[in-house]
Design a protein around this motif. Structure first.
Motif, PDB file in Angstrom:
ATOM      1  N   GLU A 155      42.549  41.868  38.359  1.00  0.00           N
ATOM      2  CA  GLU A 155      41.545  41.013  38.966  1.00  0.00           C
ATOM      3  C   GLU A 155      40.323  41.820  39.372  1.00  0.00           C
ATOM      4  OE1 GLU A 155      44.832  40.628  40.243  1.00  0.00           O
ATOM      5  OE2 GLU A 155      44.746  42.297  41.619  1.00  0.00           O
ATOM      6  N   ILE A 156      39.219  41.117  39.460  1.00  0.00           N
ATOM      7  CA  ILE A 156      37.980  41.718  39.953  1.00  0.00           C
ATOM      8  C   ILE A 156      38.054  41.634  41.473  1.00  0.00           C
ATOM      9  CG2 ILE A 156      35.467  41.491  40.019  1.00  0.00           C
ATOM     10  CD1 ILE A 156      35.867  40.070  37.182  1.00  0.00           C
ATOM     11  N   THR A 157      37.981  42.779  42.133  1.00  0.00           N
ATOM     12  CA  THR A 157      38.186  42.808  43.585  1.00  0.00           C
ATOM     13  C   THR A 157      36.912  43.068  44.368  1.00  0.00           C
ATOM     14  OG1 THR A 157      38.786  45.147  43.487  1.00  0.00           O
ATOM     15  CG2 THR A 157      40.583  43.534  43.366  1.00  0.00           C
ATOM     16  N   GLY A 158      35.852  43.502  43.698  1.00  0.00           N
ATOM     17  CA  GLY A 158      34.625  43.790  44.420  1.00  0.00           C
ATOM     18  C   GLY A 158      33.382  43.540  43.599  1.00  0.00           C
ATOM     19  N   TYR A 159      32.389  42.985  44.254  1.00  0.00           N
ATOM     20  CA  TYR A 159      31.071  42.759  43.661  1.00  0.00           C
ATOM     21  C   TYR A 159      30.095  42.935  44.813  1.00  0.00           C
ATOM     22  CZ  TYR A 159      27.499  40.591  40.679  1.00  0.00           C
ATOM     23  OH  TYR A 159      26.400  40.344  39.905  1.00  0.00           O
ATOM     24  N   GLU A 160      29.510  44.127  44.893  1.00  0.00           N
ATOM     25  CA  GLU A 160      28.749  44.481  46.093  1.00  0.00           C
ATOM     26  C   GLU A 160      27.343  44.941  45.735  1.00  0.00           C
ATOM     27  OE1 GLU A 160      29.705  47.126  50.003  1.00  0.00           O
ATOM     28  OE2 GLU A 160      30.171  48.027  48.071  1.00  0.00           O
TER      29      GLU A 160
ATOM     30  N   THR B 143      27.705  47.362  42.575  1.00  0.00           N
ATOM     31  CA  THR B 143      28.987  47.994  42.278  1.00  0.00           C
ATOM     32  C   THR B 143      30.017  46.910  42.000  1.00  0.00           C
ATOM     33  OG1 THR B 143      28.462  49.823  43.790  1.00  0.00           O
ATOM     34  CG2 THR B 143      30.782  49.553  43.160  1.00  0.00           C
ATOM     35  N   ILE B 144      30.769  47.101  40.925  1.00  0.00           N
ATOM     36  CA  ILE B 144      31.853  46.177  40.586  1.00  0.00           C
ATOM     37  C   ILE B 144      33.151  46.978  40.596  1.00  0.00           C
ATOM     38  CG2 ILE B 144      32.833  44.644  38.822  1.00  0.00           C
ATOM     39  CD1 ILE B 144      29.952  44.110  37.856  1.00  0.00           C
TER      40      ILE B 144
ATOM     41  N   TYR C 149      28.965  51.377  38.868  1.00  0.00           N
ATOM     42  CA  TYR C 149      27.751  50.832  39.482  1.00  0.00           C
ATOM     43  C   TYR C 149      26.548  51.074  38.600  1.00  0.00           C
ATOM     44  CZ  TYR C 149      26.789  55.684  40.714  1.00  0.00           C
ATOM     45  OH  TYR C 149      26.561  57.036  40.647  1.00  0.00           O
ATOM     46  N   SER C 150      25.480  50.380  38.951  1.00  0.00           N
ATOM     47  CA  SER C 150      24.188  50.575  38.317  1.00  0.00           C
ATOM     48  C   SER C 150      23.125  50.325  39.378  1.00  0.00           C
ATOM     49  CB  SER C 150      24.023  49.623  37.129  1.00  0.00           C
ATOM     50  OG  SER C 150      22.888  49.975  36.383  1.00  0.00           O
ATOM     51  N   ASP C 151      22.107  51.161  39.384  1.00  0.00           N
ATOM     52  CA  ASP C 151      21.029  51.059  40.373  1.00  0.00           C
ATOM     53  C   ASP C 151      19.816  50.368  39.761  1.00  0.00           C
ATOM     54  OD1 ASP C 151      22.626  52.468  42.159  1.00  0.00           O
ATOM     55  OD2 ASP C 151      21.727  54.400  41.652  1.00  0.00           O
ATOM     56  N   PHE C 152      19.059  49.722  40.615  1.00  0.00           N
ATOM     57  CA  PHE C 152      17.812  49.100  40.187  1.00  0.00           C
ATOM     58  C   PHE C 152      16.797  49.208  41.306  1.00  0.00           C
ATOM     59  CE2 PHE C 152      20.365  45.829  42.141  1.00  0.00           C
ATOM     60  CZ  PHE C 152      19.485  45.008  42.836  1.00  0.00           C
ATOM     61  N   ALA C 153      15.524  49.124  40.951  1.00  0.00           N
ATOM     62  CA  ALA C 153      14.445  49.240  41.932  1.00  0.00           C
ATOM     63  C   ALA C 153      14.523  48.083  42.925  1.00  0.00           C
ATOM     64  CB  ALA C 153      13.099  49.253  41.228  1.00  0.00           C
ATOM     65  N   SER C 154      14.334  48.403  44.177  1.00  0.00           N
ATOM     66  CA  SER C 154      14.459  47.379  45.224  1.00  0.00           C
ATOM     67  C   SER C 154      13.357  46.331  45.173  1.00  0.00           C
ATOM     68  CB  SER C 154      14.475  48.037  46.608  1.00  0.00           C
ATOM     69  OG  SER C 154      15.668  48.760  46.763  1.00  0.00           O
ATOM     70  N   ASP C 155      12.272  46.621  44.466  1.00  0.00           N
ATOM     71  CA  ASP C 155      11.225  45.606  44.363  1.00  0.00           C
ATOM     72  C   ASP C 155      11.550  44.560  43.299  1.00  0.00           C
ATOM     73  OD1 ASP C 155      10.843  47.206  42.155  1.00  0.00           O
ATOM     74  OD2 ASP C 155       8.690  47.495  42.461  1.00  0.00           O
ATOM     75  N   GLN C 156      12.690  44.709  42.615  1.00  0.00           N
ATOM     76  CA  GLN C 156      13.155  43.713  41.649  1.00  0.00           C
ATOM     77  C   GLN C 156      14.184  42.813  42.330  1.00  0.00           C
ATOM     78  OE1 GLN C 156      14.567  46.648  38.733  1.00  0.00           O
ATOM     79  NE2 GLN C 156      13.203  45.635  37.271  1.00  0.00           N
ATOM     80  N   SER C 157      14.194  41.561  41.952  1.00  0.00           N
ATOM     81  CA  SER C 157      15.212  40.663  42.496  1.00  0.00           C
ATOM     82  C   SER C 157      16.496  40.832  41.681  1.00  0.00           C
ATOM     83  CB  SER C 157      14.736  39.210  42.446  1.00  0.00           C
ATOM     84  OG  SER C 157      14.722  38.762  41.112  1.00  0.00           O
TER      85      SER C 157
ATOM     86  N   SER D 216      18.501  38.613  40.711  1.00  0.00           N
ATOM     87  CA  SER D 216      18.610  37.588  39.667  1.00  0.00           C
ATOM     88  C   SER D 216      17.862  37.970  38.392  1.00  0.00           C
ATOM     89  CB  SER D 216      18.132  36.234  40.179  1.00  0.00           C
ATOM     90  OG  SER D 216      16.782  36.313  40.585  1.00  0.00           O
ATOM     91  N   SER D 217      16.827  38.792  38.515  1.00  0.00           N
ATOM     92  CA  SER D 217      16.064  39.184  37.323  1.00  0.00           C
ATOM     93  C   SER D 217      16.722  40.318  36.537  1.00  0.00           C
ATOM     94  CB  SER D 217      14.632  39.577  37.705  1.00  0.00           C
ATOM     95  OG  SER D 217      14.634  40.776  38.457  1.00  0.00           O
ATOM     96  N   VAL D 218      17.602  41.081  37.179  1.00  0.00           N
ATOM     97  CA  VAL D 218      18.224  42.231  36.505  1.00  0.00           C
ATOM     98  C   VAL D 218      19.749  42.136  36.441  1.00  0.00           C
ATOM     99  CG1 VAL D 218      16.334  43.818  37.048  1.00  0.00           C
ATOM    100  CG2 VAL D 218      18.245  43.578  38.650  1.00  0.00           C
ATOM    101  N   GLU D 219      20.319  41.121  37.052  1.00  0.00           N
ATOM    102  CA  GLU D 219      21.775  41.041  37.179  1.00  0.00           C
ATOM    103  C   GLU D 219      22.507  41.045  35.837  1.00  0.00           C
ATOM    104  OE1 GLU D 219      24.934  38.659  39.977  1.00  0.00           O
ATOM    105  OE2 GLU D 219      23.117  37.604  39.339  1.00  0.00           O
ATOM    106  N   SER D 220      22.032  40.292  34.885  1.00  0.00           N
ATOM    107  CA  SER D 220      22.698  40.211  33.588  1.00  0.00           C
ATOM    108  C   SER D 220      22.767  41.579  32.917  1.00  0.00           C
ATOM    109  CB  SER D 220      21.970  39.211  32.690  1.00  0.00           C
ATOM    110  OG  SER D 220      22.551  39.181  31.425  1.00  0.00           O
ATOM    111  N   GLU D 221      21.661  42.297  32.917  1.00  0.00           N
ATOM    112  CA  GLU D 221      21.613  43.636  32.321  1.00  0.00           C
ATOM    113  C   GLU D 221      22.516  44.612  33.077  1.00  0.00           C
ATOM    114  OE1 GLU D 221      18.316  47.162  31.926  1.00  0.00           O
ATOM    115  OE2 GLU D 221      17.618  45.107  31.675  1.00  0.00           O
ATOM    116  N   LEU D 222      22.487  44.548  34.409  1.00  0.00           N
ATOM    117  CA  LEU D 222      23.323  45.429  35.224  1.00  0.00           C
ATOM    118  C   LEU D 222      24.809  45.173  34.971  1.00  0.00           C
ATOM    119  CD1 LEU D 222      21.439  45.186  38.651  1.00  0.00           C
ATOM    120  CD2 LEU D 222      21.369  47.094  37.027  1.00  0.00           C
ATOM    121  N   VAL D 223      25.189  43.905  34.935  1.00  0.00           N
ATOM    122  CA  VAL D 223      26.594  43.551  34.709  1.00  0.00           C
ATOM    123  C   VAL D 223      27.054  44.049  33.341  1.00  0.00           C
ATOM    124  CG1 VAL D 223      28.170  41.604  34.328  1.00  0.00           C
ATOM    125  CG2 VAL D 223      26.679  41.636  36.335  1.00  0.00           C
TER     126      VAL D 223
END
Length: 175
Positions: free
Chosen positions: A92-97, A115-116, A139-147, A149-156
């Motif tokens: 199971e997936i236990t974390g999405y932070e 982090t997943i 995990y994957s990092d992204f710039a804090s000035d991005q939302s 929702s705009s990068v979630e698909s790529e990060l996942v």
């Protein structure tokens, strides 16, 4: 002079015959990705990974489950089965932070980290001594000035790729 040439040619032929016999007598099993699936294991099954994290990404369970199946079929000779295979992956997936990282002097975050975490049970029905249960995080990092929702698909996609590689390596690489 002709005797030296014949002698040299004979030595070269002799060395080539010895080398050929050594090569023919040795067997080396190599794979392009370093996996070493046991010979008696022919099939694999991947159960659906339920999302039990506190924060739910509605497509993460499907994305992760399919990603693990794709990793197994593309990097091994195993055939996927819907019912139990010779080896089975479940969990199971236990974390999405999502959390801020790299706090700057003005107390604002320059980066945010997704982090997943996944708990995986690996069962090898051909060799139960090889069974294990582990937790994997990526995990994957992204710039804090991005939302998010705009990068979630790529990060996942990136994180699922990291997770499935680590799970595959633990299951099928002699590390």
């Amino acid at each position: 002079m002709g005797l030296k040439v014949e002698s040299r040619r004979g030595k070269i032929i002799f060395v080539m015959m010895i080398f050929g016999a050594l090569v023919a007598g040795c067997s080396v099993r190599m794979t392009m990705n370093g996996s070493s699936v046991p010979e008696n294991v022919k099939t694999a099954s991947v159960q659906y990974f339920q999302n039990r994290a506190m924060v739910i990404n509605p497509i993460l369970s499907q994305t992760f489950t399919e990603g693990l199946k794709d990793r197994i079929t593309s990097e091994s000779r195993l055939i996927l089965q819907d019912d139990m295979g010779d080896v089975d992956f479940s969990g199971e997936i236990t974390g999405y932070e999502i959390r801020p990282m790299a706090i700057q002097a003005d107390a604002l975050s320059a980066e945010t980290r997704l982090t997943i975490t996944v708990k995986v049970r690996y069962r090898n029905f051909k060799d139960p001594r090889a069974n294990w249960e582990s937790t994997f995080s990526a995990y994957s990092d992204f710039a804090s000035d991005q939302s998010i929702s705009s990068v979630e698909s790529e990060l996942v996609t990136d994180i699922v790729d990291q997770l499935t590689e680590n799970i595959f390596n633990k299951a099928f690489s002699d590390w």
